[in-house]
Design an enzyme around this catalytic site. Structure first.
Site, mmCIF file in Angstrom:
data_model
loop_
_atom_site.group_PDB
_atom_site.id
_atom_site.type_symbol
_atom_site.label_atom_id
_atom_site.label_comp_id
_atom_site.label_asym_id
_atom_site.label_seq_id
_atom_site.Cartn_x
_atom_site.Cartn_y
_atom_site.Cartn_z
ATOM 1 N N CYS A 1 7.927 0.491 -3.107
ATOM 2 C CA CYS A 1 9.117 1.045 -3.736
ATOM 3 C C CYS A 1 9.685 0.049 -4.750
ATOM 4 C CB CYS A 1 10.140 1.341 -2.637
ATOM 5 S SG CYS A 1 11.818 1.603 -3.208
ATOM 6 N N GLU A 2 9.936 0.526 -5.959
ATOM 7 C CA GLU A 2 10.451 -0.379 -6.989
ATOM 8 C C GLU A 2 11.913 -0.757 -6.771
ATOM 9 O OE1 GLU A 2 11.832 2.496 -10.667
ATOM 10 O OE2 GLU A 2 9.752 1.872 -10.613
ATOM 11 N N HIS A 3 12.592 -0.078 -5.855
ATOM 12 C CA HIS A 3 13.997 -0.393 -5.602
ATOM 13 C C HIS A 3 14.184 -1.456 -4.528
ATOM 14 C CE1 HIS A 3 14.557 3.985 -7.070
ATOM 15 N NE2 HIS A 3 14.643 3.143 -8.082
ATOM 16 N N HIS A 4 13.248 -1.511 -3.559
ATOM 17 C CA HIS A 4 13.407 -2.455 -2.448
ATOM 18 C C HIS A 4 12.158 -3.307 -2.201
ATOM 19 C CE1 HIS A 4 16.156 0.977 -1.613
ATOM 20 N NE2 HIS A 4 17.004 0.003 -1.347
ATOM 21 N N GLN B 1 7.964 7.725 -5.995
ATOM 22 C CA GLN B 1 6.916 8.702 -5.732
ATOM 23 C C GLN B 1 6.827 9.768 -6.820
ATOM 24 O OE1 GLN B 1 6.576 9.969 -1.647
ATOM 25 N NE2 GLN B 1 5.780 11.966 -2.247
ATOM 26 N N HIS C 1 8.405 6.396 3.302
ATOM 27 C CA HIS C 1 9.038 5.314 2.543
ATOM 28 C C HIS C 1 9.760 4.377 3.506
ATOM 29 C CE1 HIS C 1 8.792 7.105 -1.660
ATOM 30 N NE2 HIS C 1 8.258 8.016 -0.873
ATOM 31 N N CYS D 1 11.750 2.112 2.852
ATOM 32 C CA CYS D 1 13.156 1.904 2.494
ATOM 33 C C CYS D 1 14.053 2.877 3.258
ATOM 34 C CB CYS D 1 13.374 2.041 0.995
ATOM 35 S SG CYS D 1 12.871 3.629 0.307
#
Length: 200
Positions: free
Chosen positions: A92-95, A133, A161, A163
């Site tokens: 995940c590019e956020h976490h 995704q 995910h 996250c």
């Protein structure tokens, strides 16, 4: 032109040295409250750097190039080709935590086909990058459509995910489903339903 610009911008990014990456991991270990010099952690920064090279090797690979070798000796085959349940691991590019899932990839050829392992490799190239995704699903479908120029492409991804499962709302049994339908899969309800019926 937009794609070329993105590639050019990415090529201008100066990657840090291995020593800088390992130093960053040492900082993170200290930030957690642990001692990066204790026996169990002393080699962790080097191991983590090697792991990240593997996790994100897709940045150094060209998904379109993988699809360029095709076969035209199909004896007129023009029905759906479906590769089911391609397992992948992304982040995940956020976490920067894992996304673990499977992809179903289909296309209806227009005179030429591609080796089925190449479809799995396209999934792998895009998965081995920082992702969401929705973007992953579109990248796979769009690349197949642009390179093979088939009658249509369909991609469905189901993934867990971390996250959501290991932090935050901690929904341990939840997965995310995304789809991208192009050409006959978008325009023809029967074709789309045939594909969706093959997803388990």
């Amino acid at each position: 032109m937009a794609k070329r610009t993105k590639l050019t911008e990415r090529s201008k990014i100066k990657k840090p040295s291995r020593a800088e990456v390992e130093a960053a991991f040492r900082t993170i270990l200290r930030w957690t409250g642990d001692d990066p010099d204790r026996e169990g952690l002393v080699e962790t920064p080097a191991r983590a750097a090697r792991a990240y090279e593997e996790f994100f090797r897709g940045y150094d690979q060209d998904a379109a190039a993988i699809l360029r070798k095709t076969f035209e000796e199909t004896d007129g085959y023009d029905e759906m080709v479906v590769l089911r349940g391609v397992r992948f691991e992304s982040h995940c590019e956020h976490h920067i935590v894992p996304i673990i899932g499977r992809a179903w990839v289909a296309y209806v050829p227009d005179g030429r086909v591609v080796g089925i392992s190449k479809l799995a490799r396209v999934v792998e190239v895009y998965a081995k990058r920082l992702q969401i995704q929705e973007k992953l699903t579109s990248q796979i479908a769009n690349t197949i459509q642009e390179v093979l120029k088939p009658q249509g492409v369909a991609v469905v991804i189901k993934a867990v995910h971390h996250c959501m499962t290991t932090r935050g709302v901690q929904q341990h049994t939840t997965d995310l489903v995304t789809s991208r339908m192009l050409g006959v899969f978008r325009d023809n309800t029967a074709t789309r339903q045939e594909f969706l019926s093959l997803i388990d």
